[in-house]
Write a protein that holds these residues in place. Structure first.
Motif, short mmCIF file in Angstrom:
data_model
loop_
_atom_site.label_atom_id
_atom_site.label_comp_id
_atom_site.label_asym_id
_atom_site.label_seq_id
_atom_site.Cartn_x
_atom_site.Cartn_y
_atom_site.Cartn_z
N ASP A 129 -11.76 7.39 -5.47
CA ASP A 129 -11.90 5.74 -4.74
C ASP A 129 -10.53 5.18 -3.73
OD1 ASP A 129 -13.79 3.95 -3.14
OD2 ASP A 129 -12.85 2.54 -4.69
N ARG A 130 -9.16 4.82 -4.99
CA ARG A 130 -8.08 4.79 -4.08
C ARG A 130 -7.34 5.67 -3.11
NH1 ARG A 130 -3.44 3.66 -8.82
NH2 ARG A 130 -4.92 1.50 -9.10
N THR A 144 -10.03 4.29 0.16
CA THR A 144 -9.32 3.63 0.57
C THR A 144 -7.67 3.53 0.98
OG1 THR A 144 -10.06 2.34 -1.78
CG2 THR A 144 -8.62 1.00 -0.10
N SER A 158 -6.76 3.43 5.31
CA SER A 158 -6.39 2.05 5.99
C SER A 158 -5.07 2.07 7.05
CB SER A 158 -5.83 1.11 4.64
OG SER A 158 -4.09 2.30 4.28
N PRO A 160 -3.71 -3.84 1.72
CA PRO A 160 -4.90 -3.24 1.86
C PRO A 160 -5.99 -3.12 2.75
CG PRO A 160 -5.24 -4.40 0.45
CD PRO A 160 -4.33 -4.85 0.73
#
Length: 240
Positions: free
Chosen positions: A108-109, A112, A116, A207
């Motif tokens: 998930d990181r 993301t 971004s 973020p």
């Protein structure tokens, strides 16, 4: 000027050196893993699905690590023997849920960051000079296809100069880091030289806004995984 530097294997040398050079110890999916280039490509292309499926992870290398048969990734730091110094199948089965939770969070990181506004330098350490320029172009295409708006470059580090370095195309560069016999961390001076002209922003961009609430916000590595609390994903492993 890059906002983040993210390693794509081959093994622990790249993770150690990237953290030493950048001063950023924020964990990423491929940190501290032992994996071949094809595992990196397939994992990104498959959106991290199929990693650490129950029944597919077993002791490997005389119990020194756990091998995920679905991805051919070798986990040296995430499973621990309950007695002695070697892993057993029961050790792996008991710890699998917590390790899966960690890598769901890391997947998930990754998503993301890739969605971004950050400008990311991905580094693949070709530790045995096995790859070609075509392989690196394929890796770049896989990332760009998965995240069309992602701003990123690739740095291909080898032991010796690539014979086809002129065929890399835009967004890909190469450098060399000679081996350091008997030192798994690699040669600091060689890595410093490879990063001499790389610049990083002092402060990463903010973020993106969080996604809209949904019945389940738990990131998933493999469909059907039961939700488990995500542990900390700041991994400070210091050995191979």
């Amino acid at each position: 000027m890059y906002d983040r530097c993210v390693g794509l294997g081959y093994h622990c040398e790249s993770t150690h050196q990237i953290r030493r050079i950048t001063g950023d110890d924020r964990a990423h999916f491929f940190d501290w893993l032992d994996l071949d280039f094809e595992s990196v490509v397939e994992t990104i292309a498959g959106d991290f699905a199929g990693i650490l499926r129950p029944g597919m992870v077993e002791p490997f290398s005389d119990g020194l690590c756990a091998l995920d048969r679905g991805s051919d990734i070798r986990f040296f730091h995430d499973f621990h023997p309950t007695s002695g110094s070697t892993l057993t199948r029961s050790d792996i089965d008991r710890q699998l849920d917590s390790v899966r939770a960690k890598f769901r969070a890391l997947a998930d990181r990754w998503r993301t960051l890739a969605r971004s506004s950050a400008y990311v330098l991905y580094v693949h350490h070709d530790a045995f000079d096995e790859l070609s320029a075509a392989d690196l172009r394929r890796l770049r295409l896989v990332i760009a296809t998965a995240y069309p708006r992602h701003r990123f470059d690739l740095l291909w580090l080898r032991r010796t100069p690539p014979p086809d370095g002129g065929a890399l195309g835009p967004g890909i560069s190469w450098g060399t880091v000679a081996t350091a016999p008997g030192r798994w961390e690699g040669d600091d001076a060689e890595w410093d030289a490879a990063f001499r002209d790389v610049r990083f922003a002092t402060h990463p961009p903010p973020p993106p806004p969080p996604p809209s609430p949904s019945p389940s916000t738990e990131p998933s590595v493999s469909p059907g995984a039961s939700p488990t609390p995500s542990p900390s994903v700041t991994d400070r492993s210091t050995s191979v």
